[in-house]
Design a protein around this motif. Sequence first.
Motif, PDB file in Angstrom:
ATOM      1  N   UNK A 286       0.826  -1.037   0.056  1.00  0.00           N
ATOM      2  CA  UNK A 286       0.030   0.044  -0.041  1.00  0.00           C
ATOM      3  C   UNK A 286       0.828   1.196   0.121  1.00  0.00           C
ATOM      4  N   UNK A 287       2.104   1.465   0.437  1.00  0.00           N
ATOM      5  CA  UNK A 287       3.048   2.485   0.445  1.00  0.00           C
ATOM      6  C   UNK A 287       3.842   2.246  -0.739  1.00  0.00           C
ATOM      7  N   UNK A 288       4.101   1.340  -1.215  1.00  0.00           N
ATOM      8  CA  UNK A 288       4.721   1.295  -2.782  1.00  0.00           C
ATOM      9  C   UNK A 288       3.789   1.658  -4.067  1.00  0.00           C
ATOM     10  N   UNK A 289       2.515   1.290  -3.761  1.00  0.00           N
ATOM     11  CA  UNK A 289       1.458   1.564  -4.898  1.00  0.00           C
ATOM     12  C   UNK A 289       0.394   2.785  -4.263  1.00  0.00           C
ATOM     13  N   UNK A 290       1.030   4.002  -3.746  1.00  0.00           N
ATOM     14  CA  UNK A 290       0.270   4.936  -2.933  1.00  0.00           C
ATOM     15  C   UNK A 290      -0.985   5.182  -3.904  1.00  0.00           C
ATOM     16  N   UNK A 291      -1.972   5.062  -2.974  1.00  0.00           N
ATOM     17  CA  UNK A 291      -3.351   5.430  -3.831  1.00  0.00           C
ATOM     18  C   UNK A 291      -3.754   4.435  -4.727  1.00  0.00           C
ATOM     19  N   UNK A 292      -2.965   3.258  -4.727  1.00  0.00           N
ATOM     20  CA  UNK A 292      -3.233   2.127  -5.757  1.00  0.00           C
ATOM     21  C   UNK A 292      -4.231   1.187  -5.469  1.00  0.00           C
ATOM     22  N   UNK A 293      -4.668   0.215  -6.304  1.00  0.00           N
ATOM     23  CA  UNK A 293      -5.699  -0.574  -6.126  1.00  0.00           C
ATOM     24  C   UNK A 293      -5.191  -1.924  -6.210  1.00  0.00           C
ATOM     25  N   UNK A 294      -6.031  -2.984  -5.589  1.00  0.00           N
ATOM     26  CA  UNK A 294      -5.604  -4.121  -5.490  1.00  0.00           C
ATOM     27  C   UNK A 294      -5.537  -4.684  -7.049  1.00  0.00           C
ATOM     28  N   UNK A 295      -6.743  -4.341  -7.832  1.00  0.00           N
ATOM     29  CA  UNK A 295      -6.642  -4.495  -9.273  1.00  0.00           C
ATOM     30  C   UNK A 295      -7.433  -3.235  -9.806  1.00  0.00           C
ATOM     31  N   UNK A 296      -6.822  -2.855 -10.854  1.00  0.00           N
ATOM     32  CA  UNK A 296      -7.548  -1.603 -11.660  1.00  0.00           C
ATOM     33  C   UNK A 296      -7.913  -2.181 -12.834  1.00  0.00           C
TER      34      UNK A 296
ATOM     35  N   UNK B  41     -11.263  -8.418  -2.557  1.00  0.00           N
ATOM     36  CA  UNK B  41     -11.231  -7.764  -3.905  1.00  0.00           C
ATOM     37  C   UNK B  41     -10.883  -6.519  -4.179  1.00  0.00           C
ATOM     38  N   UNK B  42     -10.523  -6.000  -2.993  1.00  0.00           N
ATOM     39  CA  UNK B  42     -10.144  -4.471  -2.737  1.00  0.00           C
ATOM     40  C   UNK B  42      -8.973  -4.493  -1.805  1.00  0.00           C
ATOM     41  N   UNK B  43      -8.243  -3.142  -1.914  1.00  0.00           N
ATOM     42  CA  UNK B  43      -7.048  -3.328  -0.956  1.00  0.00           C
ATOM     43  C   UNK B  43      -7.454  -3.428   0.456  1.00  0.00           C
ATOM     44  N   UNK B  44      -6.644  -4.263   1.338  1.00  0.00           N
ATOM     45  CA  UNK B  44      -6.827  -4.651   2.720  1.00  0.00           C
ATOM     46  C   UNK B  44      -6.375  -3.465   3.538  1.00  0.00           C
TER      47      UNK B  44
END
Length: 175
Positions: free
Chosen positions: A48-58, A96-99
Amino acid sequence: ALAADGKFVDQQFPPNDNSVYASPNPAADHVQDVQRGCGGRIQWIRASEICKGGKLFDNVHPNDIAQGILGDCWLLAALAGLAEFEGQVFHLFQEKTVSPEGRYTLNFFNPTTRNWDPIVIDDFIPCGADGQPIMAKPQDNEMWVLLAEKAMAKWFGSYVQIQGAYCLVAYLLLT
């Protein structure tokens, strides 16, 4: 167990050097090559820090995947193949989303028991001094590739133990 940030830490596959380098045969698993490739020092950073504001799947796509220093092209190629059918990638993850807890459960097919086994991991990813992942590298700020690779490393015993296999092995475990 919980880390200082209050999030989940996998005690069976903790964020330490053993999870990267543990090997029954260090020469065959190219442990020294991986140590050299990452400069010998690994820092563990949450996905979650590497992909700031990212999603599990986009927008799941084969281009989401880039190889790092690890010789696990067999796995990354299989993940790219799966990404052609995003439903198969979604099936791998119970979430299915960021934990928010940094805890993920992936479904791997166990060929011995012929059942789906839940593989629980935290989202700590091995990174180099520059803070970038040293193994698989996510594109488009998606976390699923980092986490699928980590779950496979846990299944096999460490990151170095997932070097040098066949795509068929990954397809067997992932589908």
